[in-house]
Design a protein around this motif. Structure first.
Motif, PDB file in Angstrom:
ATOM      1  N   HIS A   1       0.809  -1.210   0.000  1.00 41.33           N
ATOM      2  CA  HIS A   1       0.000   0.000   0.000  1.00 41.33           C
ATOM      3  C   HIS A   1       0.844   1.262   0.000  1.00 41.33           C
ATOM      4  O   HIS A   1       0.876   2.008  -0.973  1.00 41.33           O
ATOM      5  CB  HIS A   1      -0.978  -0.008   1.180  1.00 41.33           C
ATOM      6  CG  HIS A   1      -2.149  -0.899   0.930  1.00 41.33           C
ATOM      7  ND1 HIS A   1      -3.422  -0.448   0.841  1.00 41.33           N
ATOM      8  CD2 HIS A   1      -2.213  -2.235   0.707  1.00 41.33           C
ATOM      9  CE1 HIS A   1      -4.238  -1.452   0.592  1.00 41.33           C
ATOM     10  NE2 HIS A   1      -3.528  -2.555   0.516  1.00 41.33           N
ATOM     11  N   ALA A   2       1.588   1.495   1.075  1.00 44.83           N
ATOM     12  CA  ALA A   2       2.331   2.747   1.195  1.00 44.83           C
ATOM     13  C   ALA A   2       3.414   2.839   0.130  1.00 44.83           C
ATOM     14  O   ALA A   2       3.525   3.834  -0.590  1.00 44.83           O
ATOM     15  CB  ALA A   2       2.940   2.853   2.581  1.00 44.83           C
TER      16      ALA A   2
ATOM     17  N   LEU B   1       3.795   1.347  -2.703  1.00 47.16           N
ATOM     18  CA  LEU B   1       3.268   1.466  -4.059  1.00 47.16           C
ATOM     19  C   LEU B   1       2.989   2.925  -4.395  1.00 47.16           C
ATOM     20  O   LEU B   1       3.199   3.375  -5.522  1.00 47.16           O
ATOM     21  CB  LEU B   1       1.983   0.649  -4.178  1.00 47.16           C
ATOM     22  CG  LEU B   1       1.319   0.668  -5.552  1.00 47.16           C
ATOM     23  CD1 LEU B   1       2.151  -0.136  -6.539  1.00 47.16           C
ATOM     24  CD2 LEU B   1      -0.089   0.101  -5.489  1.00 47.16           C
ATOM     25  N   ASN B   2       2.530   3.656  -3.406  1.00 49.39           N
ATOM     26  CA  ASN B   2       2.182   5.047  -3.647  1.00 49.39           C
ATOM     27  C   ASN B   2       3.384   5.963  -3.794  1.00 49.39           C
ATOM     28  O   ASN B   2       3.273   7.036  -4.371  1.00 49.39           O
ATOM     29  CB  ASN B   2       1.301   5.560  -2.496  1.00 49.39           C
ATOM     30  CG  ASN B   2      -0.131   5.700  -2.942  1.00 49.39           C
ATOM     31  OD1 ASN B   2      -0.436   5.444  -4.106  1.00 49.39           O
ATOM     32  ND2 ASN B   2      -0.989   6.092  -2.043  1.00 49.39           N
TER      33      ASN B   2
ATOM     34  N   VAL C   1       6.440   6.132  -7.791  1.00 53.87           N
ATOM     35  CA  VAL C   1       6.712   7.042  -8.895  1.00 53.87           C
ATOM     36  C   VAL C   1       7.595   8.205  -8.452  1.00 53.87           C
ATOM     37  O   VAL C   1       8.566   8.552  -9.110  1.00 53.87           O
ATOM     38  CB  VAL C   1       5.389   7.554  -9.492  1.00 53.87           C
ATOM     39  CG1 VAL C   1       5.673   8.617 -10.528  1.00 53.87           C
ATOM     40  CG2 VAL C   1       4.644   6.413 -10.127  1.00 53.87           C
TER      41      VAL C   1
ATOM     42  N   HIS D   1      -6.979   3.946  -1.275  1.00 50.30           N
ATOM     43  CA  HIS D   1      -5.673   3.960  -1.938  1.00 50.30           C
ATOM     44  C   HIS D   1      -5.841   4.508  -3.352  1.00 50.30           C
ATOM     45  O   HIS D   1      -6.658   4.006  -4.127  1.00 50.30           O
ATOM     46  CB  HIS D   1      -5.111   2.546  -1.982  1.00 50.30           C
ATOM     47  CG  HIS D   1      -3.645   2.509  -2.294  1.00 50.30           C
ATOM     48  ND1 HIS D   1      -3.153   2.783  -3.523  1.00 50.30           N
ATOM     49  CD2 HIS D   1      -2.571   2.254  -1.504  1.00 50.30           C
ATOM     50  CE1 HIS D   1      -1.838   2.675  -3.493  1.00 50.30           C
ATOM     51  NE2 HIS D   1      -1.464   2.362  -2.279  1.00 50.30           N
ATOM     52  N   SER D   2      -5.071   5.545  -3.661  1.00 54.69           N
ATOM     53  CA  SER D   2      -5.321   6.254  -4.915  1.00 54.69           C
ATOM     54  C   SER D   2      -4.991   5.404  -6.143  1.00 54.69           C
ATOM     55  O   SER D   2      -5.413   5.711  -7.235  1.00 54.69           O
ATOM     56  CB  SER D   2      -4.510   7.540  -4.945  1.00 54.69           C
ATOM     57  OG  SER D   2      -3.145   7.224  -4.817  1.00 54.69           O
ATOM     58  N   ARG D   3      -4.189   4.378  -5.979  1.00 54.59           N
ATOM     59  CA  ARG D   3      -3.821   3.578  -7.142  1.00 54.59           C
ATOM     60  C   ARG D   3      -4.523   2.237  -7.185  1.00 54.59           C
ATOM     61  O   ARG D   3      -4.131   1.339  -7.911  1.00 54.59           O
ATOM     62  CB  ARG D   3      -2.316   3.373  -7.167  1.00 54.59           C
ATOM     63  CG  ARG D   3      -1.662   4.499  -7.907  1.00 54.59           C
ATOM     64  CD  ARG D   3      -0.240   4.614  -7.546  1.00 54.59           C
ATOM     65  NE  ARG D   3       0.001   6.009  -7.166  1.00 54.59           N
ATOM     66  CZ  ARG D   3       1.169   6.575  -7.220  1.00 54.59           C
ATOM     67  NH1 ARG D   3       2.204   5.901  -7.598  1.00 54.59           N
ATOM     68  NH2 ARG D   3       1.300   7.831  -6.880  1.00 54.59           N
ATOM     69  N   HIS D   4      -5.537   2.080  -6.339  1.00 54.32           N
ATOM     70  CA  HIS D   4      -6.322   0.862  -6.381  1.00 54.32           C
ATOM     71  C   HIS D   4      -7.709   1.179  -6.929  1.00 54.32           C
ATOM     72  O   HIS D   4      -8.309   2.178  -6.540  1.00 54.32           O
ATOM     73  CB  HIS D   4      -6.466   0.269  -4.977  1.00 54.32           C
ATOM     74  CG  HIS D   4      -5.208  -0.383  -4.498  1.00 54.32           C
ATOM     75  ND1 HIS D   4      -5.043  -0.810  -3.210  1.00 54.32           N
ATOM     76  CD2 HIS D   4      -4.054  -0.678  -5.140  1.00 54.32           C
ATOM     77  CE1 HIS D   4      -3.845  -1.342  -3.068  1.00 54.32           C
ATOM     78  NE2 HIS D   4      -3.212  -1.268  -4.226  1.00 54.32           N
TER      79      HIS D   4
ATOM     80  N   GLU E   1      -9.677  -6.894  -1.771  1.00 53.57           N
ATOM     81  CA  GLU E   1      -8.536  -7.203  -0.911  1.00 53.57           C
ATOM     82  C   GLU E   1      -8.935  -7.801   0.440  1.00 53.57           C
ATOM     83  O   GLU E   1      -8.403  -8.848   0.825  1.00 53.57           O
ATOM     84  CB  GLU E   1      -7.686  -5.956  -0.727  1.00 53.57           C
ATOM     85  CG  GLU E   1      -6.312  -6.279  -0.184  1.00 53.57           C
ATOM     86  CD  GLU E   1      -5.421  -5.051  -0.144  1.00 53.57           C
ATOM     87  OE1 GLU E   1      -4.267  -5.178  -0.523  1.00 53.57           O
ATOM     88  OE2 GLU E   1      -5.902  -3.967   0.261  1.00 53.57           O
TER      89      GLU E   1
END
Lengths: 346, 533, 267
Positions: free
Chosen positions: A264-265, A267-268, A271, C103-106, C114
């Motif tokens: 979660h963390a 992954l964010n 980039v 989560h912004s990318r999920h 999940e």
């Protein structure tokens, strides 16, 4: 997403790409013009570098003319740009070598060094940063902070010398100065100019190991600074993420702490992190004069600096152009990564 | 936890074992660590700097050689013998038979003539010396010619001491003999092979060039067909290393055989090392403090004398110069029969203050010192700055590259320079005087930029005419007396260039190296070098 | 489930003498000092201004803090300090900020799938569809990213995410305060509906008495880490509370929340 909107998007992206390339061209042209002007204003006389301090005036004048320095500055610049349009970086004033060939010779050594350095910096820096963030305020965090501080503030030259004394002179683990043991020099045909790759391609494993022994120490020392930087940035990126509610959400879902951190963390921040790493890599590709000096590494940084000191502006311009292109491309790549990895920009 | 002491012991043991291993360079290779920053071209007509001298002395042969133990002794090279006509106007060289170039071509007098003519026709860096003897691109075909394949004649265009020309043939990088056929195969746009020779060689020397990657490595290997017999070393590797401490570590570990250009502290440290030898050799050039007489302040002889009294010769030579130079105060290089003993100039602040007051500067003045930013130059300059301040002169130091410092000097745009010069490869007083003192035309338009005398705008008609006469004097004793008169005159007239130290070059070698004899003219030859193991 | 509850006389949720202490800078701050309450099949709201410790209580229940003292129990079973999977299935939480809690990318689907995957629950796709329908979102929304949703839609996703594990107790941390007034009402109505349909127990934290009035039966008023007043909702709408702090809160919120409550009732 319907086809229409995505094609609309790509059309928009195309114009923005054209826009961006225009900016790139202007940036590079500005960079070149500035370098050219500085080069002509700087009190560094390439003619003296060629003829020596004791040459008589007729020799001096003759070489001055041969180098075309007697033409007006704008004419010189025009010819330079014209040749550049034809892909010709010109000839180094001093050696008469083609600048492109010179750079092609020295740059692979730097790529090799910088790549391993950044790999080291990333592979060590990222876990350290994550560790520090998840152990915020505790001793682990302090240890990482001290390591980062050292990486930042201790001069790389000193690290280089210490590294040589300990790992080369004393422990005999590292291979000393140069890219390879002299006994192996010239054994492998140069295809990429990168010894690790060339020797591996040729299946010359003795040569390969010699190159590994030689590159590891300078690359790690060069990577220390990147490592410190990456660790620090990773820590602060991670802290920013860990304080957000989606992290609590993730925990409430029942995810293990490791999954929360990495899936979660982390992954964010990926980039952002890639951007940082890319720019740090760009900095390393510029060449690291001090490390190259300590380790007698025939790289790009030494080439640029010695060309500059001898007033060889053709060589300097070629180098500056390359550095400009590297940075512009890295920025473009970083932007592209944002586009690919961040759903919000789609 | 039980394992810990054991592990520590094992580590200590392995470290101590490793520590004692000294790597050795291969027995039949010579590995040299040196800075190649100034190695820009190998072309004998255009190559500047001392590094290329040593390289070309091994890739090529010259007509004659100077004995490294006594540079006054001229030894035969490609020329078996030579004769000088009684009128001192012509030299005839007998060229050795059966010498072959690396290409297999046979070396003849034509190659020799062509090589020397080429220097003047290209008019590059190394032409200056020849032009000062009166050779020009126009007259050289006539003056230097091959009479037959084994005979080379050099006619002097102007009266001069033929010894001087023979010395030049033995010391200048431009005097090596090129394989004219091979070079002309690589000619481009009528450049007489200039572009090609920048990175290639066409010689007959004991070693042949394999590869030169600029500022990286230069590889040469034994030429089996060498006319003196193949050298003992199979390969010579020069590696670009600028960092003195790296050189030292590599030397200590036995990964290089010879280190050039080490810093003084490292050289001093190496003197204690049992495995290496430190060798110093005096060169013809001197370190000096020069003032520009064009500047009204320094046009006053009393001010120049005051400056002479404000240099701490002893201090500089004791603290700054070890391994770089030894005390020397005469414009002619030390060690020649004509060289007078040092006049004993000393730091004398009261005398300097008195002179400055007489000259109208009781409170001193402001000035600048241009200097190379490398040791020992910068150290000399800061020392000078401090002693000038004692005399009330407020000098700011402007460091720069050699290019910037000597560029300013050539443009006559300076007040004080700390520099190094004096030609001086030829063991002849004229060589030093021509470089440092001689100034036949002081006008700006003359642009005699190769004469450091002209650069300082110092002109003395008496000294000029004595220099011109002395070089023609055939009686050795009289000639020496004349050179001594010049030195006395220079002392009286307070020349603009004040030598402080005779240059010394220091190399550090592995003990097992034999027959490595550093040459005062930088033409150290490796053909007899081998390793005793 | 029903049988278990009738057999078990212990309250569904029990909080006894809860203490939480934080280190802030160099000093220690007592965020919660001895809070106790029981919760049956009812809706309890904890109100109080920011810093009163109400969110801390909620987070202790959600397993986010593990340095509390006291006793927390569900159905009489004492809760450990560490969050375990079983507890995740009993207690879920909806956060204040639907922008930050997803989560912004999920995608919605990833976010909803999940927890099911973690807890080894099958029929993922079906369950996602059903939960989306329950919270009033089209099933096609499962492919969207949070940034492609409005605030209200996001909060619906957040509620769906919390409910997908079918918990008994839903902890609501200011679930509407980050939303527009009009949207707040929608969410409140949704929560009210869900409570009825799913038989949920709510523990709501808010500083907004209007929300309390709309959604809850009882109110605990917290100030400086303590419950200073515990009263029925009806008593704060119209009547004047006894405790001065409660009175102040009521006064402060009345003006602001009036229009929202009206909007909610109209909706």
């Amino acid at each position: 997403m319907s086809i229409f909107t995505s094609s609309g998007l790509s059309a928009r992206r195309l114009t923005s790409l054209g826009h961006r390339l225009g900016i790139v061209a202007i940036t590079l042209l500005g960079l070149l013009t500035l370098t050219f002007l500085i080069g002509r204003v700087m009190p560094l006389d390439p003619v003296l570098s060629i003829v020596g301090a004791d040459a008589d005036q007729s020799t001096y004048d003759q070489v001055y003319h041969q180098l075309g320095l007697d033409r007006p500055m704008y004419v010189q610049y025009f010819y330079y740009l014209r040749d550049l349009m034809h892909g010709d970086l010109g000839r180094a004033l001093l050696s008469g070598n083609s600048v492109a060939a010179d750079i092609a010779r020295v740059f692979p050594a730097t790529i090799e060094l910088a790549t391993i350095a950044i790999l080291f910096g990333t592979c060590v820096g990222v876990p350290l940063g994550v560790f520090a963030a998840t152990h915020r305020g505790r001793w682990g965090d302090q240890v990482v902070r001290v390591i980062s501080l050292c990486g930042y503030s201790v001069p790389v030259f000193w690290f280089g010398m210490m590294g040589l004394i300990i790992f080369y002179a004393w422990l005999n683990w590292a291979g000393g100065a140069g890219r390879i043991d002299l006994a192996y020099d010239g054994l492998v045909e140069s295809r990429t100019g990168m010894l690790l790759i060339d020797s591996a391609l040729a299946g010359e494993w003795d040569v390969f190991w010699s190159a590994v022994k030689h590159i590891t120490l300078p690359a790690c020392i060069l990577g220390l600074h990147s490592m410190a930087y990456i660790a620090r940035m990773t820590r602060s990126f991670m802290l920013a993420q860990l304080s957000q509610e989606y992290i609590i959400t993730a925990r409430v879902k029942g995810l293990s702490e490791r999954e929360v951190i990495w899936r979660h963390a982390f992954l964010n921040i990926l980039v952002q992190l890639l951007t940082i790493v890319a720019l740090a890599y760009g900095g390393l590709l510029e060449g690291a004069v001090l490390i190259e000096t300590v380790f007698a590494w025939p790289g790009f940084g030494s080439y640029l600096v010695s060309s500059l000191l001898l007033g060889d502006m053709n060589a300097v311009m070629g180098c500056v152009l390359l550095i400009g292109i590297i940075f512009v491309s890295l920025n473009l790549i970083a932007d592209a990564l944002y586009q690919v990895f961040d759903p919000r920009t789609r | 936890m039980k394992k810990l002491p054991f592990l520590l012991a094992a580590c200590a043991l392995s470290v101590s074992l490793i520590g004692t291993i000294q790597a050795k360079t291969p027995a039949d290779q010579l590995i040299v660590g040196m800075s190649m920053n100034n190695l820009l071209s190998l072309d004998p007509a255009g190559a500047t700097g001392n590094d290329v001298l040593e390289i070309n002395a091994n890739l090529y042969d010259s007509l004659v050689e100077l004995d490294p133990n006594d540079t006054h002794t001229v030894l035969p090279g490609l020329a078996e013998s030579w004769t000088i006509t009684p009128d001192n106007k012509s030299i005839t060289f007998k060229i050795r038979k059966g010498v072959k170039f690396h290409s297999g071509n046979v070396l003849t007098a034509e190659d020799a003539a062509w090589s020397l003519q080429r220097v003047l026709k290209l008019n590059l860096a190394l032409a200056s010396g020849w032009k000062s003897y009166g050779f020009t691109a126009q007259n050289v075909d006539k003056q230097i010619r091959a009479v037959d394949p084994q005979t080379l004649v050099i006619d002097l265009p102007e009266p001069a001491d033929p010894k001087l020309i023979i010395y030049t043939l033995g010391t200048s990088v431009s005097s090596v003999i090129l394989d004219s056929k091979k070079v002309m195969q690589h000619q481009k746009d009528g450049d007489m092979g200039r572009a090609w020779l920048t990175t290639n060689e066409a010689g007959s020397g004991p070693f042949a060039l394999n590869d030169w990657r600029q500022k990286d490595v230069l590889l040469m290997s034994r030429f089996d067909g060498y006319w003196r017999g193949a050298p003992k070393l199979r390969r010579v590797v020069l590696r670009h290393m600028t960092e003195s401490q790296t050189l030292r570590l590599m030397l200590e570990r036995g990964d290089i055989d010879v280190a050039n250009g080490m810093s003084v502290p490292d050289v001093e440290a190496m003197k204690k090392n049992q495995n290496v030898r430190v060798e110093s050799v005096k060169r013809g050039t001197v370190y000096y403090v020069a003032v520009s007489v064009k500047d009204p302040k320094f046009a006053d002889k009393r001010v120049r004398l005051a400056i002479r009294n404000l240099i701490d010769y002893d201090g500089i030579n004791k603290t700054v110069m070890p391994n770089y130079g030894v005390l020397h105060q005469r414009p002619i290089q030390s060690g020649l029969p004509a060289t007078l003993p040092n006049p004993g100039y000393k730091l004398d602040v009261p005398a300097a203050r008195k002179l400055l007051a007489e000259a109208g500067f009781p409170n001193g003045f402001k000035t600048t010192i241009r200097v190379l930013s490398d040791p020992p130059f910068i150290n000399i300059a800061t020392n000078l700055q401090a002693t000038l301040a004692l005399g009330g002169i407020d000098a700011s130091v402007i460091p720069g590259t050699g290019n910037q410092v000597y560029g300013a000097m050539r443009d006559r745009q300076f007040e004080i320079i700390v520099g190094r010069g004096g030609g001086g490869a030829e063991p002849h007083p004229h060589s030093s005087l021509r470089a440092l003192v001689y100034n036949p035309d002081n006008s700006n338009e003359a642009k005699l930029t190769n004469f450091q005398g002209w650069r300082t705008s110092f002109i003395s008609p008496e000294i000029n005419s004595l220099i011109e006469k002395a070089v023609l004097e055939q009686d050795a004793k009289k000639q020496i007396a004349m050179y001594q008169d010049i030195q006395k005159l220079y002392d009286e007239q307070v020349g603009a260039i004040q030598p402080i130290s005779q240059m010394v070059d220091t190399v550090v070698l592995q003990k097992d190296l034999r027959n490595f004899k550093s040459h005062p003219a930088s033409t150290t030859r490796w053909r007899d070098v081998f390793k005793q193991r | 489930m029903m049988t278990q509850e009738t057999m078990n006389t212990a309250p569904l949720l029990e909080v006894q003498d809860l203490h939480v202490r934080f280190q802030s800078g160099g000093s220690l701050v007592d965020a919660v000092r001895g809070v106790s309450f029981d919760l049956g099949r009812e809706k309890l709201a904890i109100v109080g201004e920011s810093g009163s410790g109400k969110t801390t209580v909620l987070r202790c229940l959600a397993g986010q803090y593990n340095h509390w003292h006291g006793r927390l129990a569900i159905n009489g079973e004492k809760l450990g300090r560490k969050l375990d999977k079983a507890r995740c299935r009993k207690v879920q939480m909806v956060f204040q900020d639907p922008y930050g809690s997803l989560h912004s990318r999920h995608t919605v689907e990833t976010a909803l799938a999940e927890p099911l995957r973690i807890h080894g629950i099958g029929n993922i796709s079906q369950r996602i569809d059903s939960i989306l329908t329950k919270v009033g979102l089209p099933t096609s929304f499962r492919y969207r990213y949070p940034h492609q949703l409005s605030g209200g839609q996001r909060q619906r996703v957040a509620i769906a995410r919390a409910l997908i594990l079918e918990p008994r107790i839903l902890l609501l941390d200011e679930p509407t305060s980050a939303l527009d007034v009009s949207v707040q009402a929608e969410i409140l109505n949704l929560l009210a509906d869900l409570r009825q349909k799913e038989g949920l127990t709510y523990l709501l934290v808010t500083h907004d008495l209007g929300v309390v009035a709309h959604l809850c039966d009882r109110v605990a008023v917290m100030q400086q880490g303590r419950i200073v007043d515990l009263l029925d909702c009806s008593s704060i709408v119209g009547a004047v509370p006894e405790h001065p702090y409660t009175r102040m809160l009521v006064e402060a919120s009345r003006h602001y929340s009036r229009e929202m409550v009206d909007a909610a009732q109209a909706a």
